[in-house]
Design a protein around this motif. Sequence first.
Motif, PDB file in Angstrom:
ATOM      1  N   ARG A 232       0.809  -1.221   0.000  1.00  0.00           N
ATOM      2  CA  ARG A 232       0.000   0.000   0.000  1.00  0.00           C
ATOM      3  C   ARG A 232       0.845   1.276   0.000  1.00  0.00           C
ATOM      4  O   ARG A 232       0.301   2.364  -0.142  1.00  0.00           O
ATOM      5  CB  ARG A 232      -0.937   0.015   1.213  1.00  0.00           C
ATOM      6  CG  ARG A 232      -2.046  -1.038   1.180  1.00  0.00           C
ATOM      7  CD  ARG A 232      -2.980  -0.788   0.020  1.00  0.00           C
ATOM      8  NE  ARG A 232      -4.074  -1.751  -0.068  1.00  0.00           N
ATOM      9  CZ  ARG A 232      -4.036  -2.872  -0.766  1.00  0.00           C
ATOM     10  NH1 ARG A 232      -2.934  -3.215  -1.424  1.00  0.00           N
ATOM     11  NH2 ARG A 232      -5.089  -3.677  -0.831  1.00  0.00           N
ATOM     12  N   LYS A 233       2.148   1.147   0.150  1.00  0.00           N
ATOM     13  CA  LYS A 233       2.991   2.338   0.285  1.00  0.00           C
ATOM     14  C   LYS A 233       4.125   2.277  -0.737  1.00  0.00           C
ATOM     15  O   LYS A 233       4.997   1.418  -0.661  1.00  0.00           O
ATOM     16  CB  LYS A 233       3.523   2.422   1.717  1.00  0.00           C
ATOM     17  CG  LYS A 233       2.376   2.596   2.722  1.00  0.00           C
ATOM     18  CD  LYS A 233       2.781   2.331   4.147  1.00  0.00           C
ATOM     19  CE  LYS A 233       1.569   2.437   5.064  1.00  0.00           C
ATOM     20  NZ  LYS A 233       1.895   2.131   6.474  1.00  0.00           N
ATOM     21  N   PHE A 234       4.091   3.222  -1.680  1.00  0.00           N
ATOM     22  CA  PHE A 234       5.022   3.195  -2.813  1.00  0.00           C
ATOM     23  C   PHE A 234       5.813   4.500  -2.879  1.00  0.00           C
ATOM     24  O   PHE A 234       5.297   5.581  -2.571  1.00  0.00           O
ATOM     25  CB  PHE A 234       4.258   2.998  -4.127  1.00  0.00           C
ATOM     26  CG  PHE A 234       3.457   1.724  -4.184  1.00  0.00           C
ATOM     27  CD1 PHE A 234       4.041   0.547  -4.619  1.00  0.00           C
ATOM     28  CD2 PHE A 234       2.123   1.704  -3.795  1.00  0.00           C
ATOM     29  CE1 PHE A 234       3.314  -0.637  -4.672  1.00  0.00           C
ATOM     30  CE2 PHE A 234       1.383   0.525  -3.846  1.00  0.00           C
ATOM     31  CZ  PHE A 234       1.978  -0.642  -4.281  1.00  0.00           C
ATOM     32  N   TRP A 235       7.062   4.372  -3.330  1.00  0.00           N
ATOM     33  CA  TRP A 235       7.963   5.505  -3.487  1.00  0.00           C
ATOM     34  C   TRP A 235       8.632   5.323  -4.840  1.00  0.00           C
ATOM     35  O   TRP A 235       9.404   4.394  -5.041  1.00  0.00           O
ATOM     36  CB  TRP A 235       8.987   5.492  -2.355  1.00  0.00           C
ATOM     37  CG  TRP A 235       9.787   6.744  -2.199  1.00  0.00           C
ATOM     38  CD1 TRP A 235      10.977   7.044  -2.800  1.00  0.00           C
ATOM     39  CD2 TRP A 235       9.466   7.863  -1.363  1.00  0.00           C
ATOM     40  NE1 TRP A 235      11.421   8.278  -2.384  1.00  0.00           N
ATOM     41  CE2 TRP A 235      10.513   8.808  -1.498  1.00  0.00           C
ATOM     42  CE3 TRP A 235       8.404   8.168  -0.515  1.00  0.00           C
ATOM     43  CZ2 TRP A 235      10.510  10.025  -0.814  1.00  0.00           C
ATOM     44  CZ3 TRP A 235       8.407   9.374   0.168  1.00  0.00           C
ATOM     45  CH2 TRP A 235       9.457  10.298   0.006  1.00  0.00           C
ATOM     46  N   VAL A 236       8.312   6.189  -5.809  1.00  0.00           N
ATOM     47  CA  VAL A 236       8.754   5.998  -7.187  1.00  0.00           C
ATOM     48  C   VAL A 236       9.668   7.142  -7.606  1.00  0.00           C
ATOM     49  O   VAL A 236       9.274   8.315  -7.556  1.00  0.00           O
ATOM     50  CB  VAL A 236       7.545   5.909  -8.145  1.00  0.00           C
ATOM     51  CG1 VAL A 236       8.022   5.718  -9.582  1.00  0.00           C
ATOM     52  CG2 VAL A 236       6.626   4.753  -7.729  1.00  0.00           C
ATOM     53  N   HIS A 237      10.888   6.818  -8.015  1.00  0.00           N
ATOM     54  CA  HIS A 237      11.838   7.815  -8.508  1.00  0.00           C
ATOM     55  C   HIS A 237      11.738   7.910 -10.027  1.00  0.00           C
ATOM     56  O   HIS A 237      11.678   6.882 -10.712  1.00  0.00           O
ATOM     57  CB  HIS A 237      13.270   7.417  -8.146  1.00  0.00           C
ATOM     58  CG  HIS A 237      13.582   7.561  -6.693  1.00  0.00           C
ATOM     59  ND1 HIS A 237      14.820   7.276  -6.161  1.00  0.00           N
ATOM     60  CD2 HIS A 237      12.818   7.989  -5.653  1.00  0.00           C
ATOM     61  CE1 HIS A 237      14.807   7.508  -4.858  1.00  0.00           C
ATOM     62  NE2 HIS A 237      13.603   7.925  -4.524  1.00  0.00           N
ATOM     63  N   ASN A 238      11.769   9.134 -10.540  1.00  0.00           N
ATOM     64  CA  ASN A 238      11.888   9.253 -11.992  1.00  0.00           C
ATOM     65  C   ASN A 238      13.356   9.137 -12.380  1.00  0.00           C
ATOM     66  O   ASN A 238      14.218   8.866 -11.535  1.00  0.00           O
ATOM     67  CB  ASN A 238      11.216  10.538 -12.509  1.00  0.00           C
ATOM     68  CG  ASN A 238      11.966  11.818 -12.152  1.00  0.00           C
ATOM     69  OD1 ASN A 238      13.104  11.807 -11.705  1.00  0.00           O
ATOM     70  ND2 ASN A 238      11.306  12.951 -12.357  1.00  0.00           N
ATOM     71  N   THR A 239      13.664   9.307 -13.651  1.00  0.00           N
ATOM     72  CA  THR A 239      15.041   9.095 -14.099  1.00  0.00           C
ATOM     73  C   THR A 239      15.781  10.421 -14.246  1.00  0.00           C
ATOM     74  O   THR A 239      15.172  11.462 -14.487  1.00  0.00           O
ATOM     75  CB  THR A 239      15.071   8.305 -15.426  1.00  0.00           C
ATOM     76  OG1 THR A 239      16.375   7.751 -15.615  1.00  0.00           O
ATOM     77  CG2 THR A 239      14.710   9.172 -16.622  1.00  0.00           C
ATOM     78  N   GLY A 240      17.077  10.379 -14.066  1.00  0.00           N
ATOM     79  CA  GLY A 240      17.896  11.585 -14.079  1.00  0.00           C
ATOM     80  C   GLY A 240      18.230  12.074 -15.478  1.00  0.00           C
ATOM     81  O   GLY A 240      17.821  11.476 -16.482  1.00  0.00           O
ATOM     82  N   PRO A 241      18.986  13.182 -15.555  1.00  0.00           N
ATOM     83  CA  PRO A 241      19.375  13.749 -16.857  1.00  0.00           C
ATOM     84  C   PRO A 241      20.406  12.866 -17.555  1.00  0.00           C
ATOM     85  O   PRO A 241      21.623  13.017 -17.372  1.00  0.00           O
ATOM     86  CB  PRO A 241      19.946  15.122 -16.499  1.00  0.00           C
ATOM     87  CG  PRO A 241      20.340  15.028 -15.064  1.00  0.00           C
ATOM     88  CD  PRO A 241      19.426  14.026 -14.435  1.00  0.00           C
ATOM     89  N   LEU A 242      19.913  11.956 -18.362  1.00  0.00           N
ATOM     90  CA  LEU A 242      20.737  10.954 -19.043  1.00  0.00           C
ATOM     91  C   LEU A 242      21.838  11.599 -19.874  1.00  0.00           C
ATOM     92  O   LEU A 242      22.966  11.092 -19.944  1.00  0.00           O
ATOM     93  CB  LEU A 242      19.825  10.102 -19.925  1.00  0.00           C
ATOM     94  CG  LEU A 242      20.402   8.903 -20.636  1.00  0.00           C
ATOM     95  CD1 LEU A 242      20.812   7.836 -19.632  1.00  0.00           C
ATOM     96  CD2 LEU A 242      19.379   8.340 -21.624  1.00  0.00           C
ATOM     97  N   GLY A 243      21.519  12.730 -20.498  1.00  0.00           N
ATOM     98  CA  GLY A 243      22.480  13.382 -21.380  1.00  0.00           C
ATOM     99  C   GLY A 243      23.613  14.089 -20.681  1.00  0.00           C
ATOM    100  O   GLY A 243      24.495  14.651 -21.342  1.00  0.00           O
TER     101      GLY A 243
END
Length: 365
Positions: A208-219
């Motif tokens: 029930r408890k989620f922590w989602v990271h997006n992705t960093g500056p790949l370039g």
Amino acid sequence: MGCGGVQVLILVFLWNVSLGLGGCDKAPLVFVFGDSNSDTGGLASGLGFPINLPNGRTFFRRSTGRLSDGRLVIDLLCQSLNASLLVPYMDALSGSSFTNGANFAVVGSSTLPKYVPFSLNIQLMQFQHFKARSLELVTAALQIYIGARNLINDEGFRSALYLIDIGQNDLADSFAKNQSYAQVTRKIPAFITEIETAVRSLYNQGARKFWVHNTGPLGCLPKILALAKKKDLDSLGCLSSYNSAARLFNEALLHSSQKLRTELKDATLVYVDIYAIKHDLITNAVKYGFSNPLMVCCGYGGPPYNFDVRVTCGQPGYQVCNEGSRYVSWDGIHHTEAANTLIASRILSMAYSTPRTPFDFFCHH
């Protein structure tokens, strides 16, 4: 925030870590799914892949399988809770009973293709096995009247935090195969679908408890910059097309997170803008006390990137900056402990979280 303010923020973060001021009023349980940004030794323990010194030199004084000179962001987040560092699921010799959770993240992992070690759905299958076996052992212990205190029960799995940090390799691998920007960005919905599927699967198992990271500056990764054939550089010296693809991925992930938050009524899902944190770190590196944000600490070849794919960190001939040097990039892909400390402090500030939620929200009654 000026340089002094950031330094104070980091010092307060480290002080709280040293005192164990995590704020939890029950033992925190964390399960991590992801790639090398969160791998605390999964590749080394699972495949026996050698990750040599100077990896680990700053904090551990030995190589632990982490691709950094010291602690990763996940290590620092765990320490902010006064929790032990997470042990890789596949580390058979750790001696751990996984009482604080387990780390399923492995170097090189992506969402697609499926059924390739260690893709996101393979990590989920590993978790399902781990959970089923844990609950079997709890039941067996209760049946013969012995303590099951060191085993994770159903309530533990339900109240745990499920952290997902994946997607960087999906984009990077696509570009590495010489796919065009249009071809890469067309694949983004499929990557996002896999993350959505993972969240729903965990939810259906009681999470029930989620922590989602997006992705960093790949370039802005030195390895990517050094190997790219087309140098469409922006004002920071980063590859515009790669960063644009990362931003499109993140917009789709944010939209997906909002949709899941509406759909999974009794769940809490926090989306963290890692891209903004890391981009700010590179943009204002000097202000934060870092030098040469696009140059590698541990590598070979000198300026502008100090990265040579034939002589990578830990391999014969590598060169490494002095301990205490303020570099952002450790090996061309991964960050130094100094950079990770700033990133973790920003995550804990809640300023980059949607909704703004303290990291320790899951370990309160």
